[in-house]
Design a protein around this motif. Structure first.
Motif, PDB file in Angstrom:
ATOM      1  N   ASP B 132       1.431 -39.334 -30.015  1.00 18.81           N
ATOM      2  CA  ASP B 132       1.632 -38.177 -29.128  1.00 18.81           C
ATOM      3  C   ASP B 132       1.600 -38.602 -27.655  1.00 18.81           C
ATOM      4  O   ASP B 132       2.431 -38.152 -26.851  1.00 18.81           O
ATOM      5  N   ARG B 136       4.844 -38.748 -24.650  1.00 20.59           N
ATOM      6  CA  ARG B 136       4.819 -38.142 -23.310  1.00 20.59           C
ATOM      7  C   ARG B 136       5.069 -39.193 -22.225  1.00 20.59           C
ATOM      8  O   ARG B 136       5.759 -38.932 -21.244  1.00 20.59           O
ATOM      9  N   ALA B 144      10.638 -30.705 -32.993  1.00 26.19           N
ATOM     10  CA  ALA B 144       9.473 -30.702 -33.876  1.00 26.19           C
ATOM     11  C   ALA B 144       9.799 -29.959 -35.168  1.00 26.19           C
ATOM     12  O   ALA B 144      10.771 -29.213 -35.251  1.00 26.19           O
ATOM     13  N   HIS B 152       3.273 -32.437 -36.139  1.00 26.43           N
ATOM     14  CA  HIS B 152       2.680 -33.104 -34.977  1.00 26.43           C
ATOM     15  C   HIS B 152       3.135 -32.402 -33.707  1.00 26.43           C
ATOM     16  O   HIS B 152       3.939 -31.458 -33.756  1.00 26.43           O
ATOM     17  N   ASP B 153       2.639 -32.875 -32.559  1.00 24.36           N
ATOM     18  CA  ASP B 153       2.965 -32.241 -31.274  1.00 24.36           C
ATOM     19  C   ASP B 153       4.479 -32.149 -31.082  1.00 24.36           C
ATOM     20  O   ASP B 153       5.233 -33.004 -31.559  1.00 24.36           O
ATOM     21  N   ASP B 154       4.896 -31.136 -30.308  1.00 24.30           N
ATOM     22  CA  ASP B 154       6.306 -31.061 -29.911  1.00 24.30           C
ATOM     23  C   ASP B 154       6.669 -32.277 -29.061  1.00 24.30           C
ATOM     24  O   ASP B 154       5.823 -32.845 -28.375  1.00 24.30           O
ATOM     25  N   TYR B 155       7.948 -32.622 -29.096  1.00 22.90           N
ATOM     26  CA  TYR B 155       8.430 -33.664 -28.191  1.00 22.90           C
ATOM     27  C   TYR B 155       8.532 -33.090 -26.790  1.00 22.90           C
ATOM     28  O   TYR B 155       8.765 -31.881 -26.621  1.00 22.90           O
TER      29      TYR B 155
END
Lengths: 144, 536
Positions: B132, B136, B144, B152-155
């Motif tokens: 993650d 970033r 996502a 998992h986290d959004d891009y």
């Protein structure tokens, strides 16, 4: 001839003859000589890739335009791969640098394009991914 | 006066850049030695008319073909795959495609799940926070919710365009009931962190002049140097030095003129790729402490090299799709045949990525595979295929074998006279079965997507971008080179940050995981700094 030193000069006329066998006028496309591919672009191509000059000269010495055929070119690959590669690369590069040829095959080069990075929301909203999502997870669980 | 750094990093590519930034931002005095130079984006060939000529020589992916002073030769006469790499600040990220898939949970447990190879000493969940964070830092474009992955986290950025070909293949997979998803790419779809977005020029693998494709010369080194890290380019390391307590004391390196220097450090991190790192460990043998190579009491340094057997299946439609344009990178991916299905006659699987097919020279002078056609039939072929195609690029999981290895060549050397690495590698029968199955399915995929014609380029030799496994991670010093923190079992202040540590290869492009592991290693070094043994 191109280049001042005769030991590194390429016989342009001979190369043009070979190029016309490799890329003849056919199926609506011009021959290499019709678009002056070698005459117009050889210096530029060898300027970018001078490493091709000597193997190209070797190929020109080995292949006689009077008897040259596509079959002879194929056979030459087994005989001298480096010289074969230099000949085919130079001929192809000269031909496909021609604006006439590029126009006919619809190739403008590798050009920059603009796009809307949020356009994906439309195909997501249209349901393109729905079947994939509806089938559910396909990853395999693993012990920690 | 001799200057000693807190940390010496060898190699300024993917893993070296990530580790340097994190350590420098946490107060470490970092020095990095890089044999290449800073890339000059104005010299990248993708915007020039000679682009397709340049990628066959000065911008070739093979160091043996480029043969620049900063390259070292890789002897591969006894290898089914040719190792490929780039030596510069940013490393092989300068020429990688930029696809950015994570490994999957099963990738780290192949012994437990499938009875082959070995489990990793870490689990998928150990990597998630670092995946993650790296997404970033890099600026990943993606969507996502892919059901091939745990949530998992959004891009940080929206996905790059599907393009005409991506859309058609997506629809084909919907008809087949097969998985597809927009590929996550380390390529910006929108402005991010001072960088410009992708313009879909389709030249990613010969350097991104726009700077839209992530490489650490853009994403990490400016921040690392701003935080105080010192990066010395044109510095070719030839030996890691050892002190009397069996700890690394730094490295000897040669400058452009061949003058030798010694950089001292409390901690040494190798980040030179799985060929370069193994080479350096072997070069650092000494008769007294480590006659078979540094950190090599297990005998595994250089062994278990993995390179991902790679096939391309291309399909052509009967109309133009501008097949030379688009990110390269990939528009869509599929994991339909990634996880093990025992009915297939092999274990594990492959990930596919849909990519453009290049300009006219790539069409008629194929570097990977295929036949050249001359004479009047040349025009027939071009008329039928040029601009009308897309390719599934297929990476199969490569199981480790000790006979696949990097050694020092007794004869060849680099431009400084340092022995070159010699790679011995054979594609296994298991891999051949796996790839044959995938090639057949990919052909079905493209036919279902409306392609009139398809062709398979099977297990292409010129494809060794993914170099992994020559200093594997593990808990047991007898069967591994580094521990789960990527610290050498034999040398407590020596770490390996690159893909040498991979226990298995997975079936996905490795750079996302390389950088996540490098960030994790650097982060654990920060957390445990008071416990770190250093030379006197």
């Amino acid at each position: 001839m191109t280049a001042a030193d005769s030991s590194t000069a390429v016989d342009v006329a001979r190369l043009e003859e070979l190029a016309d066998v490799m890329l003849p006028a056919a199926h609506g496309m011009p021959s290499a000589s019709e678009v002056r591919a070698v005459a117009s672009f050889l210096d530029e191509v060898l300027g970018w890739r001078d490493d091709l000059r000597l193997p190209l000269i070797k190929a020109l010495a080995a292949l006689d335009p009077a008897t040259f055929t596509v079959e002879a070119l194929s056979a030459y690959l087994a005989e001298d791969e480096d010289a074969y590669t230099a000949l085919t690369t130079v001929v192809a590069a000269c031909y496909y640098l021609s604006p006439v040829v590029r126009d006919q095959i619809g190739y403008p080069g590798q050009v920059a394009k603009t796009y809307d990075p949020f356009a994906y929301t439309e195909w997501v909203a249209d349901g393109l991914l729905d079947p994939v999502v509806e089938r559910g997870p396909i990853w395999r669980k693993a012990p920690e | 006066m001799t200057y000693r750094a807190d940390v010496l990093i060898i190699g300024a590519g993917a893993s070296g850049g990530v580790a340097a930034r994190h350590l420098a931002e946490h107060g470490f005095d970092v020095v990095c030695l890089e044999q290449g130079d800073w890339p000059d984006r104005s010299s990248f060939p993708g915007t020039r008319p000679d682009w397709e000529l340049a990628i066959r020589k000065d911008w070739a992916m093979s160091p043996n073909v480029r043969n620049r002073p900063e390259d070292y030769p890789v002897v591969h006469d006894d290898s089914d795959i040719e190792p490929l790499m780039y030596n510069a600040v940013g490393g092989s990220m300068i020429i990688y495609a930029g696809t950015w898939p994570r490994m999957l949970p099963s990738d780290l447990r192949v012994r437990t799940l499938d009875g082959v190879a070995d489990d990793w000493p870490i689990a998928y969940r150990d990597l998630v926070p670092y995946y993650d964070a790296i997404d970033r830092q890099i600026g990943v474009s993606g969507l996502a919710g892919d059901p091939a992955y745990p949530p998992h986290d959004d891009y940080p950025l929206p996905p790059l365009p599907l393009g005409v070909a991506g859309r058609r293949v997506a629809e084909g997979h919907n008809q087949l009931g097969w998985h597809w998803w927009p590929e996550p790419n380390a390529i910006l779809s929108a402005p991010y962190d001072g960088r410009r977005p992708c313009v879909q020029r389709g030249v990613c693998t010969s350097g991104c002049a726009e700077g839209a494709k992530a490489s650490t010369d853009l994403t990490h080194w400016p921040k690392a140097t701003a935080a105080g890290a010192r990066l010395i380019t044109g510095a070719r390391v030839n030996r890691i030095t050892l002190g009397s307590r069996g700890l690394a004391t730094g490295a000897l390196w040669l400058d452009h003129d061949g003058v030798e220097h010694h950089q001292e450090a409390d901690v040494v991190i190798l980040a030179a790729n799985a060929v370069g790192t193994a080479r350096l460990l072997l070069l650092s043998a000494d008769d007294r402490h480590c006659p078979d190579g540094l950190a090599n009491s297990s005998g595994l340094v250089g062994r278990r090299l993995m390179m991902h057997p790679f096939s391309v299946v291309t399909g052509w439609w009967d109309d133009q799709v501008e097949g030379w344009q688009g990110h390269f990178g990939a528009s869509i991916t599929t994991y339909q045949f990634y996880e093990t299905d025992p009915d297939r006659g092999f274990v594990r699987g492959a990930k596919w990525a849909l990519s453009p097919v290049g300009g006219p020279l790539n069409h008629i002078l194929p570097m990977r595979a295929g036949n050249e056609v001359w004479g009047s039939d040349h025009h027939v072929l071009m008329g039928r295929t040029f601009g009308r195609g897309a390719s599934w690029a297929i990476f199969g999981e490569d199981l480790p074998e000790e006979s696949n290895r990097v050694e020092l060549d007794p004869d060849r050397t680099d431009s400084h006279g340092i022995p070159a690495p010699r790679v011995s590698y054979r594609i296994s029968d298991h891999s051949r079965r796996l790839m044959a199955f995938q090639e057949e399915r990919a052909t079905e995929s493209l036919r279902a997507s409306g392609c009139q014609e398809t062709a398979v380029a099977s297990m292409i030799p010129y494809s060794g971008w993914h170099l992994m496994g020559t200093a594997r991670m593990g808990d047991d010093p007898a069967s591994s080179v580094v521990n789960s923190r990527q610290q050498a079992h034999d040398v407590a202040n020596l770490y390996v940050a690159d893909a040498s540590v991979f226990v298995t290869s997975s079936g996905v492009n490795p750079t996302c995981t390389i950088t996540a592991l490098a960030l994790r290693t650097a982060d654990l070094l920060v957390q445990r700094r008071r416990e770190q043994k250093v030379p006197a």
